[in-house]
Design an enzyme around this catalytic site. Sequence first.
Site, mmCIF file in Angstrom:
data_model
loop_
_atom_site.group_PDB
_atom_site.id
_atom_site.type_symbol
_atom_site.label_atom_id
_atom_site.label_comp_id
_atom_site.label_asym_id
_atom_site.label_seq_id
_atom_site.Cartn_x
_atom_site.Cartn_y
_atom_site.Cartn_z
ATOM 1 N N ASN A 165 -7.041 -3.036 9.075
ATOM 2 C CA ASN A 165 -7.546 -1.691 9.372
ATOM 3 C C ASN A 165 -8.132 -1.606 10.788
ATOM 4 O O ASN A 165 -8.742 -0.600 11.156
ATOM 5 C CB ASN A 165 -8.611 -1.314 8.345
ATOM 6 N N LYS B 63 1.297 -9.714 8.965
ATOM 7 C CA LYS B 63 0.949 -8.851 7.828
ATOM 8 C C LYS B 63 1.112 -9.607 6.514
ATOM 9 O O LYS B 63 0.224 -9.592 5.660
ATOM 10 C CB LYS B 63 1.834 -7.600 7.848
ATOM 11 N N LYS C 148 0.867 -1.186 0.000
ATOM 12 C CA LYS C 148 0.000 0.000 0.000
ATOM 13 C C LYS C 148 0.899 1.230 0.000
ATOM 14 O O LYS C 148 1.700 1.401 0.936
ATOM 15 C CB LYS C 148 -0.882 0.037 1.245
HETATM 16 N N1 NAD Z 1 1.504 1.424 3.688
HETATM 17 C C1 NAD Z 1 1.073 0.837 4.789
HETATM 18 O O1 NAD Z 1 0.646 -0.316 4.797
HETATM 19 C C2 NAD Z 1 1.146 1.593 6.080
HETATM 20 C C3 NAD Z 1 1.014 0.914 7.290
HETATM 21 C C4 NAD Z 1 1.121 1.629 8.470
HETATM 22 C C5 NAD Z 1 1.386 2.997 8.426
HETATM 23 N N2 NAD Z 1 1.515 3.611 7.239
HETATM 24 C C6 NAD Z 1 1.864 5.042 7.185
HETATM 25 O O2 NAD Z 1 3.135 5.201 7.787
HETATM 26 C C7 NAD Z 1 3.250 6.530 8.275
HETATM 27 C C8 NAD Z 1 3.803 6.521 9.687
HETATM 28 O O3 NAD Z 1 5.075 5.923 9.675
HETATM 29 P P1 NAD Z 1 6.130 6.209 10.833
HETATM 30 O O4 NAD Z 1 5.469 6.110 12.132
HETATM 31 O O5 NAD Z 1 7.308 5.393 10.542
HETATM 32 O O6 NAD Z 1 6.372 7.768 10.652
HETATM 33 P P2 NAD Z 1 7.545 8.636 9.993
HETATM 34 O O7 NAD Z 1 8.055 8.030 8.761
HETATM 35 O O8 NAD Z 1 7.010 10.019 9.912
HETATM 36 O O9 NAD Z 1 8.697 8.559 11.096
HETATM 37 C C9 NAD Z 1 8.441 9.062 12.379
HETATM 38 C C10 NAD Z 1 9.543 10.050 12.826
HETATM 39 O O10 NAD Z 1 10.716 9.323 13.142
HETATM 40 C C11 NAD Z 1 11.838 9.854 12.451
HETATM 41 N N3 NAD Z 1 12.726 8.727 12.214
HETATM 42 C C12 NAD Z 1 12.548 7.715 11.329
HETATM 43 N N4 NAD Z 1 13.491 6.791 11.495
HETATM 44 C C13 NAD Z 1 14.286 7.210 12.497
HETATM 45 C C14 NAD Z 1 15.418 6.662 13.138
HETATM 46 N N5 NAD Z 1 15.870 5.463 12.814
HETATM 47 N N6 NAD Z 1 15.998 7.362 14.134
HETATM 48 C C15 NAD Z 1 15.492 8.552 14.508
HETATM 49 N N7 NAD Z 1 14.410 9.131 13.953
HETATM 50 C C16 NAD Z 1 13.811 8.450 12.961
HETATM 51 C C17 NAD Z 1 11.256 10.488 11.214
HETATM 52 O O11 NAD Z 1 12.109 11.472 10.703
HETATM 53 C C18 NAD Z 1 9.949 11.055 11.748
HETATM 54 O O12 NAD Z 1 10.175 12.280 12.372
HETATM 55 C C19 NAD Z 1 1.863 7.137 8.192
HETATM 56 O O13 NAD Z 1 1.809 7.979 7.086
HETATM 57 C C20 NAD Z 1 0.962 5.938 7.978
HETATM 58 O O14 NAD Z 1 -0.213 6.272 7.297
HETATM 59 C C21 NAD Z 1 1.408 2.944 6.074
HETATM 60 O O1 LIG Z 2 -1.883 -2.868 4.930
HETATM 61 C C1 LIG Z 2 -3.062 -2.627 5.201
HETATM 62 O O2 LIG Z 2 -3.989 -3.066 4.532
HETATM 63 C C2 LIG Z 2 -3.398 -1.786 6.357
HETATM 64 O O3 LIG Z 2 -4.558 -1.432 6.528
HETATM 65 C C3 LIG Z 2 -2.295 -1.381 7.274
HETATM 66 C C4 LIG Z 2 -2.546 -0.088 8.020
HETATM 67 O O4 LIG Z 2 -1.773 -0.163 9.211
HETATM 68 C C5 LIG Z 2 -2.078 1.159 7.280
HETATM 69 O O5 LIG Z 2 -2.176 2.268 8.116
HETATM 70 C C6 LIG Z 2 -2.721 1.416 5.943
HETATM 71 O O6 LIG Z 2 -2.027 2.422 5.254
HETATM 72 C C7 LIG Z 2 -4.148 1.851 6.057
HETATM 73 O O7 LIG Z 2 -4.712 1.700 4.809
HETATM 74 P P1 LIG Z 2 -5.917 2.548 4.245
HETATM 75 O O8 LIG Z 2 -6.294 1.784 3.029
HETATM 76 O O9 LIG Z 2 -6.967 2.584 5.283
HETATM 77 O O10 LIG Z 2 -5.398 3.897 3.934
#
Ligand code: NAD
Ligand SMILES: O=C(O)C(=O)C[C@@H](O)[C@H](O)[C@H](O)COP(=O)(O)O
Length: 359
Positions: free
Chosen positions: A239, A221, A139
């Site tokens: 979700n 996952k 995603k």
């Molecule tokens: N695609 C998916 O399936 C999925 C799943 C879960 C979350 N997400 C998305 O992921 C995002 C959140 O990810 P996150 O929590 O990693 O946030 P992020 O990428 O913003 O990182 C959080 C903070 O930590 C800092 N950081 C990162 N790595 C570091 C390190 N090793 N040492 C010190 N600082 C570090 C970053 O600069 C940032 O300030 C959201 O946008 C969420 O929607 C996507």
């Molecule tokens: O991989 C997935 O599917 C998930 O729902 C994982 C979630 O943790 C993640 O935050 C995901 O980006 C949410 O998906 P969305 O389709 O609701 O935007």
Amino acid sequence: MASVTVRSSSHDYEVLIGDGLRHNLSEFISSDYTSILVITDSTVKDHYLQDVKGSLSEAASVFTAVVPAGESSKSMGRYEELLDRCVELKLDRKSLIIALGGGMVGDLAGFVASTYLRGIDYIQMPTTILAHDSSVGGKVAINHSEGKNLIGSFYHPVKVIYDIETIQTLPESEIRSGYGEVIKHAFLSDDEWTRRLLKANLSELSVDQLENDLMKGIQVKASIVEKDEREAGIRKYLNLGHTLAHAIEAELGYGEITHGEAVAVGLLFMMKVSNDIKGAQLPIKAYKEWLDQNHYPISVLTRIRPERMLERMMFDKKTLRRKINFVLLHELSDPYVVEVEEEQLLEQMSLLINEVSGE
Ligand SMILES: NC(=O)c1ccc[n+]([C@@H]2O[C@H](COP(=O)([O-])OP(=O)(O)OC[C@H]3O[C@@H](n4cnc5c(N)ncnc54)[C@H](O)[C@@H]3O)[C@@H](O)[C@H]2O)c1
Ligand SMILES: O=C(O)C(=O)C[C@@H](O)[C@H](O)[C@H](O)COP(=O)(O)O
Ligand SMILES: [Zn+2]
């Protein structure tokens, strides 16, 4: 080094997990790429960009792009800038993007890779605990002011290289945030794991425990995504907690609360709805105590209005014909998706807000 294989309709890929992998990247990345663009954020850059650049094969030209750290970079503006950078560098179809950072960078850089030239290869190099979730499953997305991840695609990386040494530099708030998704994976799959986590003080986790939790999360996952890549059915379970979490994030402004913390609060609401509307007996008291003990910002609930949350939930991707669908639990490890009436959601949100504010 440990490894998990993820099977997808386009290709299978490895999630490599180990200490110090960033120092040996040429071992894991094909030398056939013409150019490599490493996309990272301003905080991760200072910690790890030099190591990564220094360990890539010299066969490819290596370029970098740095976006400001924080959720607000998962935006149309940053997406467009990164596409401009790809064009300016004349990246071709044999070019590779490396997403070096947490989920924000992973989602943003992955979305660029999925659309530039109709798709070029990319590798996820997660550096946060939370990114055990975001780097696996394909995603990729950016946010819209009306809702989280509204613009995106399903596009798997060619590899995930998780150097878990990097998580040692995370601040405590990001450990907490990451465990919002870890405990979600536990709630979905394993009662014993849940019970162990609910006793854990996150500031005292051993490295072994942390690695074990990440590995288990990745396995949960991967096994769900393999069975339902495009979220037609059981992928919706991932979700859990997110319907309210995403509404809170958008309402407060992206980055005001971290995604993982919002998910942890969303899970509390999920438990309340599961118990009070659907008759489950989930351990909500123990979970609330765990949230308090680990300083999750549940007081954020006092800053939201239930009516606004309902409006936001209409943009949830599970909402169909303006009916809000929630992922709930019959019991731990037994999720299901169900339409929940707006009046019931409003009532449960108001009750939870009152409980949290001590009324
Ligand atoms: N695609 C998916 O399936 C999925 C799943 C879960 C979350 N997400 C998305 O992921 C995002 C959140 O990810 P996150 O929590 O990693 O946030 P992020 O990428 O913003 O990182 C959080 C903070 O930590 C800092 N950081 C990162 N790595 C570091 C390190 N090793 N040492 C010190 N600082 C570090 C970053 O600069 C940032 O300030 C959201 O946008 C969420 O929607 C996507
Ligand atoms: O991989 C997935 O599917 C998930 O729902 C994982 C979630 O943790 C993640 O935050 C995901 O980006 C949410 O998906 P969305 O389709 O609701 O935007
Ligand atoms: Zn999430």
